[in-house]
Design an enzyme around this catalytic site. Structure first.
Site, short mmCIF file in Angstrom:
data_model
loop_
_atom_site.label_atom_id
_atom_site.label_comp_id
_atom_site.label_asym_id
_atom_site.label_seq_id
_atom_site.Cartn_x
_atom_site.Cartn_y
_atom_site.Cartn_z
N GLN A 101 -2.28 -14.06 2.00
CA GLN A 101 -1.93 -14.30 0.61
C GLN A 101 -1.97 -15.79 0.26
O GLN A 101 -1.99 -16.15 -0.93
CB GLN A 101 -0.53 -13.75 0.31
N LYS A 139 -9.45 -10.68 0.27
CA LYS A 139 -8.39 -11.17 -0.62
C LYS A 139 -8.76 -12.53 -1.22
O LYS A 139 -8.12 -12.99 -2.16
CB LYS A 139 -7.07 -11.27 0.14
N CYS A 166 2.85 -1.75 2.95
CA CYS A 166 2.74 -1.98 4.40
C CYS A 166 3.84 -2.93 4.86
O CYS A 166 3.60 -3.83 5.67
CB CYS A 166 1.36 -2.52 4.77
N HIS A 209 4.19 -8.07 7.00
CA HIS A 209 3.29 -6.93 6.85
C HIS A 209 3.25 -6.18 8.17
O HIS A 209 3.44 -6.75 9.24
CB HIS A 209 1.90 -7.47 6.49
#
Length: 404
Positions: free
Chosen positions: A202, A225, A362, A122
């Protein structure tokens, strides 16, 4: 389109916990997760009946809010296996955490030192190191990907030298869903005297994290997230490393004494938390952790992996679709369609009540490596069910009809 794909039944159905998704197929959890009612309730309660500042007031409400705020730090430490709560720094998000490490820990680096990242990172795990390079003259190495779009760990290990001071990689790719073998990278990095930083944004919502077992030196993730609020994130670092890092922001709460001649600084984590913190954000994050652990991270991973496999199988039935990432991607499926821009895919799906992400996510260097300007991305969460795959399939069929 080939024969219809059989979609396995979901392992559980938590849609009723999430008031914002009624009647909506939300497939953009990799960008930000929806919030369960228990998290909304925790935030509302904190502002409505419990709110006060922390670490400063001598009145009872302030003391109780301070206790709750620090209990959230303890909860985060337990969640990722930190040795002590003092290894947990609250920040605005993972982006700020990586910048903290770059500006504080990285301030000791010199021209000729090297930092190693990977092709799939990212922007938040690229740009802070470039800013550091521009200030100090360090050099950045980039590990390539394997044919199935994982970090090539053999190539990564070959790039390590005694001049490598830090390896910084994603635990799970936000575009490809590929999972890195963090323990292997930690062992290789430490063998040349380098530290390892892990972007866990993630991973934290779907994998059980134990930073001690992983062997890394820094680990970061964002609350939003993980079904928690925005504006709150976590940096974990080993206590000895944090103790040796200088402050990066100045202000209240991070000091021991201040005079016009000299300031002395508080020990970690307060040293890195200047100003009034996001108190309610920390409480909301703790509630989100309680929620996901109440379901079970292993159960969540199996649920999302089943949905991702079903989505990949469904998308393969369209001859115009190109898939990215490994077959065992962790709840994330990126794809492109011949002759159709991902933004058009996203717009048509939105008209059908299906929300996906379309763009470079991104991760522009990764898009260049994949040979595309952008991808469409469907990413799954606790609240997704097999019917969402069907709606996605109907939407892709509509895109195919429109664009021929």
């Amino acid at each position: 389109m080939n024969a219809p794909v059989t979609i396995p039944p979901v392992t559980f159905d938590r849609r009723a916990d999430f008031p914002a998704i009624a009647g909506w197929t939300y497939l953009d959890s990799a960008a930000t997760a929806q919030k369960p009612q228990v998290v909304i309730d925790a935030i509302t309660r904190a502002y409505a009946t419990d709110y006060a500042t922390v670490h400063r007031g001598v009145y009872a409400r302030s003391a109780s809010m301070t206790e709750a705020y620090e209990a959230a730090r303890v909860r985060v430490a337990q969640f990722i296996g930190a040795a002590t709560p003092e290894e947990i720094v609250f920040l605005r998000g993972a982006t700020e955490a990586i910048n903290l490490v770059a500006q504080s820990w990285g301030s000791r680096l010199q021209a000729g030192d090297r930092i190693l990242i990977s092709t799939l990172e990212h922007h938040s795990n690229i740009v802070p190191w470039q800013l550091l390079r521009d200030r100090t003259g360090i050099e950045i190495d980039v590990a390539p990907l394997t044919d199935d779009h994982r970090i090539d760990l053999d190539a990564l290990e070959a790039l390590l030298t005694p001049r490598t001071k830090l390896v910084s990689i994603a635990h799970v790719s936000n575009v490809l869903g590929s999972i890195a073998d963090i323990a292997r990278v930690a062992k290789a990095a430490h063998a040349v005297g380098a530290k390892l930083m892990v972007d866990g944004c993630q991973a934290a919502p779907r994998l059980a994290i134990d930073v001690q077992a992983l062997g890394c030196d820094f680990y970061t993730f964002s609350g939003h997230k993980l079904y928690g609020p925005t504006g709150i994130g976590v940096l974990w670092a080993r206590a000895d490393i944090l103790a040796d890092m200088p402050p990066w922001h100045g202000g209240g709460a991070m000091i021991e004494t201040v005079s016009f001649e000299r300031t002395t600084y508080a020990p970690p984590p307060a040293r890195f938390e200047a100003g009034t913190p996001h108190i309610v954000g920390a409480l909301g994050l703790a509630a989100a952790i309680d929620y996901v652990e109440g379901i079970g991270l292993d159960r969540i991973a199996r649920h999302e992996d089943a949905l991702a496999r079903a989505a990949r199988d469904m998308l393969r039935s369209f001859n115009s679709v190109r898939l990215f990432g490994p077959d065992d991607s962790a709840g994330i499926v990126s794809f492109a369609m011949d002759g159709v821009h991902p933004h058009d895919i996203g717009t048509i799906l939105d008209e059908a009540g299906v929300a996906i992400r379309a763009g470079h996510h991104c991760a522009q260097p990764l898009m260049a490596a994949l040979g595309v300007p952008a991808t469409a991305r469907a990413s799954f969460g606790i609240y997704n069910v097999d019917a969402d795959i069907g709606r996605l399939a109907d939407g892709i069929a509509k895109v195919t009809r429109i664009f021929g």
